[in-house]
Write a protein that holds these residues in place. Structure first.
Motif, PDB file in Angstrom:
ATOM      1  N   VAL A   1      42.450  26.981  49.495  1.00  0.00           N
ATOM      2  CA  VAL A   1      43.874  27.235  49.716  1.00  0.00           C
ATOM      3  C   VAL A   1      44.250  28.463  48.901  1.00  0.00           C
ATOM      4  CG1 VAL A   1      46.223  26.340  49.429  1.00  0.00           C
ATOM      5  CG2 VAL A   1      44.366  24.791  50.082  1.00  0.00           C
ATOM      6  N   GLN A   2      44.976  29.388  49.526  1.00  0.00           N
ATOM      7  CA  GLN A   2      45.398  30.587  48.799  1.00  0.00           C
ATOM      8  C   GLN A   2      46.180  30.184  47.550  1.00  0.00           C
ATOM      9  OE1 GLN A   2      47.214  32.545  52.361  1.00  0.00           O
ATOM     10  NE2 GLN A   2      46.109  34.355  51.652  1.00  0.00           N
ATOM     11  N   GLY A   3      45.818  30.781  46.456  1.00  0.00           N
ATOM     12  CA  GLY A   3      46.400  30.428  45.167  1.00  0.00           C
ATOM     13  C   GLY A   3      45.358  29.852  44.230  1.00  0.00           C
ATOM     14  N   ILE A   4      44.349  29.169  44.802  1.00  0.00           N
ATOM     15  CA  ILE A   4      43.277  28.640  43.958  1.00  0.00           C
ATOM     16  C   ILE A   4      42.504  29.786  43.326  1.00  0.00           C
ATOM     17  CG2 ILE A   4      41.149  27.282  43.953  1.00  0.00           C
ATOM     18  CD1 ILE A   4      42.286  25.494  46.065  1.00  0.00           C
ATOM     19  N   ASN A   5      42.448  30.927  44.013  1.00  0.00           N
ATOM     20  CA  ASN A   5      41.762  32.091  43.435  1.00  0.00           C
ATOM     21  C   ASN A   5      42.392  32.503  42.110  1.00  0.00           C
ATOM     22  OD1 ASN A   5      43.933  32.802  45.296  1.00  0.00           O
ATOM     23  ND2 ASN A   5      43.472  34.929  44.835  1.00  0.00           N
ATOM     24  N   ASP A   6      43.725  32.369  41.979  1.00  0.00           N
ATOM     25  CA  ASP A   6      44.390  32.682  40.714  1.00  0.00           C
ATOM     26  C   ASP A   6      43.977  31.726  39.608  1.00  0.00           C
ATOM     27  OD1 ASP A   6      46.663  34.853  41.239  1.00  0.00           O
ATOM     28  OD2 ASP A   6      46.562  33.545  42.975  1.00  0.00           O
ATOM     29  N   LEU A   7      43.725  30.473  39.962  1.00  0.00           N
ATOM     30  CA  LEU A   7      43.439  29.455  38.950  1.00  0.00           C
ATOM     31  C   LEU A   7      42.082  29.647  38.287  1.00  0.00           C
ATOM     32  CD1 LEU A   7      44.806  26.243  40.732  1.00  0.00           C
ATOM     33  CD2 LEU A   7      46.033  27.975  39.415  1.00  0.00           C
ATOM     34  N   VAL A   8      41.207  30.424  38.902  1.00  0.00           N
ATOM     35  CA  VAL A   8      39.904  30.680  38.292  1.00  0.00           C
ATOM     36  C   VAL A   8      40.016  31.698  37.165  1.00  0.00           C
ATOM     37  CG1 VAL A   8      37.524  31.414  38.732  1.00  0.00           C
ATOM     38  CG2 VAL A   8      38.782  30.198  40.506  1.00  0.00           C
ATOM     39  N   THR A   9      40.991  32.601  37.246  1.00  0.00           N
ATOM     40  CA  THR A   9      41.026  33.771  36.362  1.00  0.00           C
ATOM     41  C   THR A   9      41.162  33.434  34.874  1.00  0.00           C
ATOM     42  OG1 THR A   9      43.403  34.059  36.778  1.00  0.00           O
ATOM     43  CG2 THR A   9      41.866  35.272  38.197  1.00  0.00           C
ATOM     44  N   PRO A  10      41.982  32.465  34.453  1.00  0.00           N
ATOM     45  CA  PRO A  10      42.030  32.160  33.014  1.00  0.00           C
ATOM     46  C   PRO A  10      40.680  31.674  32.494  1.00  0.00           C
ATOM     47  CG  PRO A  10      43.939  31.236  34.127  1.00  0.00           C
ATOM     48  CD  PRO A  10      42.994  31.680  35.190  1.00  0.00           C
ATOM     49  N   PHE A  11      39.987  30.845  33.288  1.00  0.00           N
ATOM     50  CA  PHE A  11      38.676  30.366  32.863  1.00  0.00           C
ATOM     51  C   PHE A  11      37.689  31.527  32.734  1.00  0.00           C
ATOM     52  CE2 PHE A  11      40.210  26.490  35.263  1.00  0.00           C
ATOM     53  CZ  PHE A  11      40.479  25.744  34.124  1.00  0.00           C
ATOM     54  N   LEU A  12      37.734  32.442  33.692  1.00  0.00           N
ATOM     55  CA  LEU A  12      36.799  33.560  33.672  1.00  0.00           C
ATOM     56  C   LEU A  12      36.990  34.415  32.421  1.00  0.00           C
ATOM     57  CD1 LEU A  12      34.537  34.778  35.377  1.00  0.00           C
ATOM     58  CD2 LEU A  12      36.252  36.166  36.567  1.00  0.00           C
ATOM     59  N   VAL A  13      38.238  34.702  32.082  1.00  0.00           N
ATOM     60  CA  VAL A  13      38.525  35.524  30.902  1.00  0.00           C
ATOM     61  C   VAL A  13      38.127  34.797  29.619  1.00  0.00           C
ATOM     62  CG1 VAL A  13      40.401  36.482  29.521  1.00  0.00           C
ATOM     63  CG2 VAL A  13      40.330  36.911  31.975  1.00  0.00           C
ATOM     64  N   VAL A  14      38.428  33.521  29.525  1.00  0.00           N
ATOM     65  CA  VAL A  14      38.136  32.772  28.296  1.00  0.00           C
ATOM     66  C   VAL A  14      36.632  32.649  28.073  1.00  0.00           C
ATOM     67  CG1 VAL A  14      38.231  30.458  27.278  1.00  0.00           C
ATOM     68  CG2 VAL A  14      40.304  31.514  28.175  1.00  0.00           C
ATOM     69  N   PHE A  15      35.878  32.325  29.114  1.00  0.00           N
ATOM     70  CA  PHE A  15      34.441  32.142  28.923  1.00  0.00           C
ATOM     71  C   PHE A  15      33.708  33.471  28.770  1.00  0.00           C
ATOM     72  CE2 PHE A  15      35.380  28.055  31.316  1.00  0.00           C
ATOM     73  CZ  PHE A  15      35.482  27.320  30.145  1.00  0.00           C
ATOM     74  N   LEU A  16      34.252  34.540  29.327  1.00  0.00           N
ATOM     75  CA  LEU A  16      33.686  35.863  29.078  1.00  0.00           C
ATOM     76  C   LEU A  16      33.929  36.314  27.640  1.00  0.00           C
ATOM     77  CD1 LEU A  16      34.481  37.804  32.383  1.00  0.00           C
ATOM     78  CD2 LEU A  16      32.236  37.697  31.280  1.00  0.00           C
ATOM     79  N   SER A  17      35.031  35.826  27.047  1.00  0.00           N
ATOM     80  CA  SER A  17      35.372  36.255  25.686  1.00  0.00           C
ATOM     81  C   SER A  17      34.338  35.808  24.652  1.00  0.00           C
ATOM     82  CB  SER A  17      36.758  35.718  25.297  1.00  0.00           C
ATOM     83  OG  SER A  17      36.736  34.302  25.116  1.00  0.00           O
ATOM     84  N   GLU A  18      33.467  34.880  25.040  1.00  0.00           N
ATOM     85  CA  GLU A  18      32.386  34.483  24.138  1.00  0.00           C
ATOM     86  C   GLU A  18      31.347  35.594  23.988  1.00  0.00           C
ATOM     87  OE1 GLU A  18      31.454  29.910  24.033  1.00  0.00           O
ATOM     88  OE2 GLU A  18      31.512  30.556  26.131  1.00  0.00           O
ATOM     89  N   TYR A  19      31.315  36.504  24.968  1.00  0.00           N
ATOM     90  CA  TYR A  19      30.263  37.528  24.991  1.00  0.00           C
ATOM     91  C   TYR A  19      30.807  38.954  24.925  1.00  0.00           C
ATOM     92  CZ  TYR A  19      27.863  33.414  26.846  1.00  0.00           C
ATOM     93  OH  TYR A  19      27.372  32.140  27.024  1.00  0.00           O
ATOM     94  N   LEU A  20      32.047  39.165  25.328  1.00  0.00           N
ATOM     95  CA  LEU A  20      32.627  40.505  25.371  1.00  0.00           C
ATOM     96  C   LEU A  20      33.787  40.590  24.394  1.00  0.00           C
ATOM     97  CD1 LEU A  20      32.645  41.060  29.252  1.00  0.00           C
ATOM     98  CD2 LEU A  20      30.966  41.892  27.592  1.00  0.00           C
ATOM     99  N   GLN A  21      33.898  41.701  23.710  1.00  0.00           N
ATOM    100  CA  GLN A  21      34.921  41.891  22.690  1.00  0.00           C
ATOM    101  C   GLN A  21      35.950  42.930  23.164  1.00  0.00           C
ATOM    102  OE1 GLN A  21      34.776  39.894  19.999  1.00  0.00           O
ATOM    103  NE2 GLN A  21      32.873  39.040  20.859  1.00  0.00           N
ATOM    104  N   GLY A  22      37.072  42.996  22.435  1.00  0.00           N
ATOM    105  CA  GLY A  22      38.080  44.006  22.718  1.00  0.00           C
ATOM    106  C   GLY A  22      38.986  43.637  23.872  1.00  0.00           C
ATOM    107  N   SER A  23      39.658  44.652  24.430  1.00  0.00           N
ATOM    108  CA  SER A  23      40.617  44.449  25.511  1.00  0.00           C
ATOM    109  C   SER A  23      39.910  44.084  26.815  1.00  0.00           C
ATOM    110  CB  SER A  23      41.443  45.718  25.722  1.00  0.00           C
ATOM    111  OG  SER A  23      42.227  45.623  26.889  1.00  0.00           O
ATOM    112  N   VAL A  24      40.542  43.194  27.573  1.00  0.00           N
ATOM    113  CA  VAL A  24      39.997  42.798  28.875  1.00  0.00           C
ATOM    114  C   VAL A  24      39.823  44.018  29.780  1.00  0.00           C
ATOM    115  CG1 VAL A  24      40.451  41.439  30.959  1.00  0.00           C
ATOM    116  CG2 VAL A  24      40.985  40.493  28.707  1.00  0.00           C
ATOM    117  N   ASP A  25      40.718  44.969  29.701  1.00  0.00           N
ATOM    118  CA  ASP A  25      40.643  46.153  30.560  1.00  0.00           C
ATOM    119  C   ASP A  25      39.391  46.980  30.308  1.00  0.00           C
ATOM    120  OD1 ASP A  25      42.996  45.711  31.998  1.00  0.00           O
ATOM    121  OD2 ASP A  25      44.224  46.556  30.390  1.00  0.00           O
TER     122      ASP A  25
END
Length: 457
Positions: free
Chosen positions: A261-285
């Motif tokens: 359902v459109q909108g579920i794609n948005d719900l993945v994004t916080p998880f993606l950023v948080v779990f990437l933060s374990e390996y990547l530093q600095g600004s998300v951009d």
């Protein structure tokens, strides 16, 4: 002599009546006074402190009130004073008891007492940096044990999770990682391998082996992924969009009751950023997933997939046919706003504006599209701390969010209301505005959730 006595008695009787009359207030005036008291305590602070809400603080000076889920306010970045923390620590153990008692400090109705309380709060904030370590130590203590007590972790996480602890805390709050530390590594390894098997079975196959519905769904996902959080350049990277596509496709095929359902794609994004933060530093951009080996990317995708699954398990009817769960919550939001701010409710009704016209997207995407993306993970700390109670608490958060612009809304006609609510002026929001939204939501939840008759017509 008798005449003077009579006159004196009459005077005392009149004074007594005046005092009695002045002590009587309407529910609305008590509610407004409560809100003013809370805002007075929070004025000038970046983050709300722990505050007790009572409707008649003058009459209940000797009693206290607990929230249904025993949530407390503190600052995820600057912390709170040890004195304020100590007031509730002994009560945490009793949070399951039906007859609730205390959370925190009492609000006095008089102006002088409110000013004094405000000064005391501000004094405690002056040593905020000294309390950072105390707050981190509480998280460390909960996470270092052989078994994490999830209720205590929720209590801490509701007010915000330190950045570097967020991945582990989120996995625990969602039930993806087990509380038992001895089992944790093995469970994560097994679930990550299971995700790889699912991708191979449902995503890495030719279209000839797919149904027409699956092909159509895949096309829609491929269209939506580039539209996900368009104002954050990180999500425009091709590799990131492929990760989103794999996660969404695998989830949708394995959950045919709702599918994608459109909108579920948005719900993945916080998880993606948080779990990437374990390996990547600095600004998300400045992040690039190309800096990570395939094994790490696979683990991150797996964590996102399973955490998304856990989140949506608690709100399945939000994304089934006709999305009845969202429609039900939009109706509750309308009733709550009517009870809290009747002038706004009446104005919107007079203008013919239906709550579904703007609030449906709020519930569908959990406000991700309405606030700056850098605030989303802080908001989701509170979401995930709510656990199974999240859907109902969303109503209070969204009511608080909407009524942030109470005065402005009453000046707009239908067309202006639609445009305003679709493009809310949150671009310059900081943690201060978000914490105020959560403060009001907490207050209204405390006042109304245990008394549903207050929301009746």
């Amino acid at each position: 002599m008798r005449s003077n006595t009579t006159t004196s008695d009459t005077s005392r009787e009149e004074d007594r009546k005046k005092e009695t009359s002045s002590s009587i207030s309407t529910p609305d005036s008590r509610f407004n006074q409560t809100l003013r008291n809370v805002q007075g305590l929070l004025k000038g602070r970046s983050f709300p402190g722990k505050v007790l809400i009572t409707q008649r603080s003058d009459l209940l000076a000797g009693s206290t009130l607990r929230s249904p889920n025993e949530r407390s306010f503190s600052d995820s970045d600057t912390g709170i004073s040890e004195q304020m923390d100590g007031a509730v620590e002994d009560e945490v153990q009793n949070r399951r008891k039906p007859d609730t008692s205390t959370i925190v400090n009492k609000l006095k109705s008089s102006t002088s007492n409110t000013e004094n309380a405000s000064k005391e709060v501000q004094k405690s904030i002056m040593g905020a940096r000294a309390t950072d370590s105390a707050r981190l130590m509480k998280f460390a203590k909960e996470l270092s044990g052989s078994t994490v007590i999830l209720e205590k972790l929720r209590e801490l996480a509701w007010s915000g999770v330190p950045l570097y602890l967020r991945p582990n805390v989120w996995r625990l709050l969602l039930g993806y990682a087990p509380p038992n530390s001895d089992r944790r590594e093995g469970v994560l390894r097994r679930k990550r391998l299971e995700y790889l098997d699912c991708v191979a079975q449902y995503y890495d196959i030719p279209d000839a082996e797919r149904t027409d519905e699956e092909i159509s769904m895949l096309r829609q996902i491929a269209v939506d992924c580039p539209r996900t959080v368009p104002d954050v350049s990180f999500f425009q990277q091709v590799e990131v969009q492929k990760s989103l596509e794999r996660i969404l496709c695998t989830w949708a095929i394995r959950h045919p009751a709702s599918g994608y359902v459109q909108g579920i794609n948005d719900l993945v994004t916080p998880f993606l950023v948080v779990f990437l933060s374990e390996y990547l530093q600095g600004s998300v951009d400045n992040w690039s997933v190309l800096d990570l080996p395939p094994e790490k990317i696979s683990n991150i995708e797996s964590d996102c997939y399973w955490c998304l699954s856990k989140l949506l398990d608690g709100m399945q009817d939000h994304y089934t046919f006709a999305q009845p769960g969202i429609q039900r919550l939009v109706f509750k939001l309308k009733e709550l706003v009517r009870r809290i701010d009747e002038p706004v409710s009446r104005h919107m009704e007079d203008q013919g504006l239906e709550f579904l016209q703007f609030a449906f997207r709020w519930f569908n995407c959990l406000l991700i599209r309405e606030i700056p993306f850098n605030l989303v993970t802080r908001l989701w700390d509170t979401y995930l701390a709510e656990g199974d109670a999240l859907p109902d608490f969303l109503v209070y958060i969204f009511a608080s969010f909407l009524l942030t612009w109470s005065d402005e809304l009453q000046k707009l006609d239908f067309q202006e209301l639609v445009m305003f609510l679709q493009h809310l002026p949150t671009q310059t929001w900081t943690h201060h505005e978000l914490e105020m939204v959560l403060s009001r939501a907490y207050m209204w939840h405390t006042m109304f959730n245990s008394c549903p008759s207050h929301l009746a017509s």
